[in-house]
Scaffold this active site. Structure first.
Site, mmCIF file in Angstrom:
data_model
loop_
_atom_site.group_PDB
_atom_site.id
_atom_site.type_symbol
_atom_site.label_atom_id
_atom_site.label_comp_id
_atom_site.label_asym_id
_atom_site.label_seq_id
_atom_site.Cartn_x
_atom_site.Cartn_y
_atom_site.Cartn_z
ATOM 1 N N ARG A 122 0.837 -1.188 0.000
ATOM 2 C CA ARG A 122 0.000 0.000 0.000
ATOM 3 C C ARG A 122 0.874 1.240 0.000
ATOM 4 O O ARG A 122 1.988 1.232 0.523
ATOM 5 C CB ARG A 122 -0.916 0.018 1.232
ATOM 6 N N TYR A 160 -1.414 -3.474 -6.927
ATOM 7 C CA TYR A 160 -1.209 -4.192 -5.659
ATOM 8 C C TYR A 160 -2.494 -4.275 -4.826
ATOM 9 O O TYR A 160 -3.213 -3.282 -4.657
ATOM 10 C CB TYR A 160 -0.097 -3.533 -4.820
ATOM 11 N N LYS A 162 -9.662 -2.460 1.798
ATOM 12 C CA LYS A 162 -9.341 -1.300 2.623
ATOM 13 C C LYS A 162 -10.165 -0.075 2.221
ATOM 14 O O LYS A 162 -10.562 0.714 3.070
ATOM 15 C CB LYS A 162 -7.850 -0.978 2.537
ATOM 16 N N HIS A 173 -10.427 -2.511 11.647
ATOM 17 C CA HIS A 173 -9.335 -3.345 11.135
ATOM 18 C C HIS A 173 -9.095 -4.481 12.133
ATOM 19 O O HIS A 173 -8.079 -4.514 12.817
ATOM 20 C CB HIS A 173 -8.087 -2.466 10.977
ATOM 21 N N SER A 198 -1.343 -4.007 10.065
ATOM 22 C CA SER A 198 -1.067 -4.919 8.962
ATOM 23 C C SER A 198 0.222 -5.696 9.227
ATOM 24 O O SER A 198 1.214 -5.127 9.694
ATOM 25 C CB SER A 198 -0.905 -4.137 7.661
ATOM 26 N N CYS A 250 0.954 -7.972 11.427
ATOM 27 C CA CYS A 250 1.298 -8.221 12.836
ATOM 28 C C CYS A 250 0.632 -9.493 13.351
ATOM 29 O O CYS A 250 0.520 -9.697 14.561
ATOM 30 C CB CYS A 250 0.890 -7.038 13.711
ATOM 31 N N ASP A 259 -9.338 -9.934 9.067
ATOM 32 C CA ASP A 259 -8.811 -8.595 8.784
ATOM 33 C C ASP A 259 -9.781 -7.455 9.092
ATOM 34 O O ASP A 259 -9.349 -6.397 9.516
ATOM 35 C CB ASP A 259 -8.386 -8.511 7.309
ATOM 36 N N ARG A 287 2.008 -12.333 -0.773
ATOM 37 C CA ARG A 287 0.673 -12.634 -0.234
ATOM 38 C C ARG A 287 0.058 -13.877 -0.852
ATOM 39 O O ARG A 287 0.401 -14.276 -1.964
ATOM 40 C CB ARG A 287 -0.257 -11.453 -0.539
HETATM 41 O O1 SAT Z 1 -2.387 -4.924 1.411
HETATM 42 S S1 SAT Z 1 -3.575 -4.856 2.234
HETATM 43 O O2 SAT Z 1 -3.874 -3.472 2.551
HETATM 44 O O3 SAT Z 1 -4.707 -5.454 1.573
HETATM 45 C C1 SAT Z 1 -3.304 -5.741 3.666
HETATM 46 C C2 SAT Z 1 -2.885 -4.870 4.768
HETATM 47 O O4 SAT Z 1 -1.937 -4.100 4.594
HETATM 48 O O5 SAT Z 1 -3.497 -4.930 5.858
HETATM 49 MN MN MN Z 2 -5.192 -5.529 7.072
#
Ligand code: SAT
Ligand code: MN
Length: 594
Positions: free
Chosen positions: A81, A209, A218, A238, A260, A262, A287, A379
């Site tokens: 991101r 991405y 998000k 989140h 994110s 963690c 998530d 991922r």
């Molecule tokens: O890359 S994402 O935003 O979908 C996952 C994350 O960073 O929590």
């Molecule tokens: Mn996330």
């Protein structure tokens, strides 16, 4: 402009006139060669995978070892991101607030349209109807994403309820999120992820991405969702959601916010250690949680998503066996390493490093290579129903009642393993002042501690001060509010070794949390909150873990906390115009206790 003529698929325009008009307007702007109307059918899925393979966007993996799995490499400049290119576009800058990048909606829309104009020339526009939340849920929301990325279509198909089900939910209404995504030339200078909460609209250009382009995640479920939640009286968070089943068959539910990368996915799929025979953890979500007070005065939560977009490195049969089972089929792997036998590998995989493979950029890699084989933010995209611990209640339109909320960050020092808030507003203060070391999930400085309130810093779609107010106000509508806890799995000793084994052993912390919720166990009052007594904390079967280690883990150094408060102060100063005074009061109380 024709509809896609290459197959029988994608030829049926949406019958909802508003949805069809939006797609046509975006096609007029971006001038694709063809429009593909997705219906979410299995025939369409097979066609799209074949098409993605034909285009070279996906590679099929070894279908014997990884049935239904595919491989994707993103542009090396486009692997996370981008918070600096993410904007909240509201009439008034203060509505976005000081923690977001703000842009004037008119000016930004003009800039985006200039970029997107003709941007799909020579390409296919895919129109994706999708539903966030279980069909029939009062919290569920419909989005239409228009994209020129077939990778996005196939990921959205896993991450959301995509196709006819969404259009059926929408009916004749005009109430859906409008989302335009355009790859363009994927140049960081022309990369913008923009939200128009007042119009329930998203425009994302210049990236391929996940978090930037799977607009249901998000962008809609958190940034637009949090904005809508404040106006409509619910929370978009989140947070993972998990169910804990005790040996007598009783189920409790916990929602937990960690930044994110963690360990939300690992925690949501936890398998209890042998000591906890008869206990079982069920995954509702890994998530995102949408939560609202129910008629019974409890807080009810749904997972708006249908899949997991999880971090691959570090995932193995020890850290997360359920994830390994989940990603054994029907999974899209992005930016991991590719082995000669058509399987995948990453740092921290069960298999030893392959003697040779291709790294995430497609370059030959051997164990002697200096760089990592898989990108740290590589991922997997996998359907939630693949998870052996998938909670059937995740499909319940009403969701699940939350007993405890856990906030946590990644902190090598200062922060104890677990403590409990004194009350709701103290709990909101704990969430609001959360800190965490930055991870590879966002472009930036990995390792640096930053304040990340409720793990929502990159995702709160409006003024963070008002967001805290919304959280505090929620208490009035909850006759039985969840108890609030703070955890830190990542504390290290002076030699840099983790003090806590984490993963499955986190069950021990969860057990204490639930014992507190059920009033089964006492606690000691500390400056930070209620803390467990060593006697009440289950350490049976935890080798080498004694009272001394426990005390190291739970240690609270007033000087370190005073230092930490300086950076909390910085956040509060930034938000001072809208900061609820209850939080300032909580901070003063903490200072006094220290
Ligand atoms: O890359 S994402 O935003 O979908 C996952 C994350 O960073 O929590
Ligand atoms: Mn996330």
């Amino acid at each position: 402009m024709s509809t896609s003529s290459t197959s029988e698929f994608g030829t049926q325009p949406f019958t909802n006139p508003h949805a069809a008009a939006y797609v046509r307007a975006m096609a007029d702007l971006t001038t694709p060669d063809a429009v593909f109307w997705c219906d979410g059918s299995e025939g369409e899925r097979d066609f799209l995978y074949a098409e993605a393979v034909r285009q070279g966007v996906l590679l099929p993996l070894n279908q014997e070892k990884l049935p239904g799995c595919h491989y994707h490499r993103s542009n090396p400049n486009d692997v996370a991101r981008v918070e600096q290119s993410t904007f909240i576009c509201t009439e008034m800058a203060e509505d976005a607030g000081p923690t977001n990048n703000w842009a004037d909606p008119k000016a930004m829309r003009a800039r985006l349209h200039a970029l997107a104009r003709g941007g799909m020339k020579g390409r296919t526009l895919y129109a994706i109807p999708y539903l966030m939340g279980p069909p029939g849920s009062p919290l569920a929301k419909v989005g239409i994403e228009v994209t020129d990325s077939i990778y996005v279509v196939l990921n959205m198909r896993i991450m959301t309820r995509m196709g006819r089900v969404a259009l059926e939910h929408l009916g004749e209404a005009d109430d859906f999120n409008r989302g335009l995504h355009c790859l363009l030339d994927c140049h960081p200078d022309r990369r913008l992820i923009c939200h128009f909460p007042q119009d329930n609209e998203i425009v994302s250009v210049g990236s391929g991405y996940g978090g930037n382009v799977l607009l249901g995640k998000k962008c809609l479920a958190l940034r637009i969702g949090s904005y809508l939640g404040r106006r409509q009286g619910w929370l978009a968070e989140h947070m993972l959601i998990l169910g804990v089943e005790s040996p007598d068959g009783r189920k409790s539910y916990v929602a937990a916010a960690f930044p994110s990368a963690c360990g939300k996915t690992n925690f949501a799929m936890l398998i209890p250690p042998a000591r906890f025979a008869g206990w079982k953890i069920w995954t509702v979500g890994d998530d995102i949680a949408w939560m609202q007070p129910g008629p019974d005065g409890r807080l009810w939560a749904i997972n708006p998503e249908a899949g997991y977009f999880g971090v691959a490195p570090g995932t193995n049969a020890k850290t997360n066996p359920n994830a390994m089972a989940t990603i054994a089929r029907d999974t899209i792997y992005t930016n991991v390493a590719l082995k000669p036998d058509g399987t995948v590998w990453w740092e921290g995989h069960d298999d030893p490093a392959p003697a040779e493979c291709l790294d995430w950029q497609g370059r030959p890699w051997t164990p002697a290579s200096k760089e990592k084989a898989a990108h740290p933010n590589s991922r997997f995209t996998a359907p939630a129903t693949n998870n052996p611990a998938f909670a059937p209640e995740a499909l319940d339109p009403q969701g699940v009642p939350i007993d405890a909320i856990i906030f946590g960050g990644r902190r090598a020092g200062t922060v104890p393993l677990v403590f409990e808030a004194f009350n709701w507003s103290h709990g909101v203060f704990l969430g609001a002042t959360m800190g965490s070391e930055m991870t590879a999930a966002a472009a930036g400085t990995v390792g640096q501690v930053r304040r990340d309130p409720m793990a929502m810093l990159p995702f709160c779609g409006y003024n963070m001060g008002r967001y805290f107010r919304h959280w505090l106000d929620m208490r009035k509508r909850l006759a039985e509010p969840p108890r609030i806890f703070h955890v830190n799995w990542f504390r290290k000793d002076s030699e840099g070794r983790f003090l806590w084994p984490g993963f499955g052993e986190n069950m021990r912390v969860l057990k204490w949390v639930l014992d507190r919720c059920d009033g089964r166990v006492g606690a000691v009052e500390s400056s930070l909150g209620w803390v467990p007594r060593f006697e009440d904390f289950d350490t049976e079967g935890l080798e080498g873990f004694d009272r001394e280690t426990f005390e190291k883990l739970q240690r609270m150094d007033p000087d370190e906390w005073r230092r930490d408060l300086l950076s909390t102060d910085e956040l509060f100063m930034k938000l001072y115009t809208h900061l609820p005074k209850e939080l300032v009061f909580q901070q003063q109380l903490l200072v006094a206790r220290l």
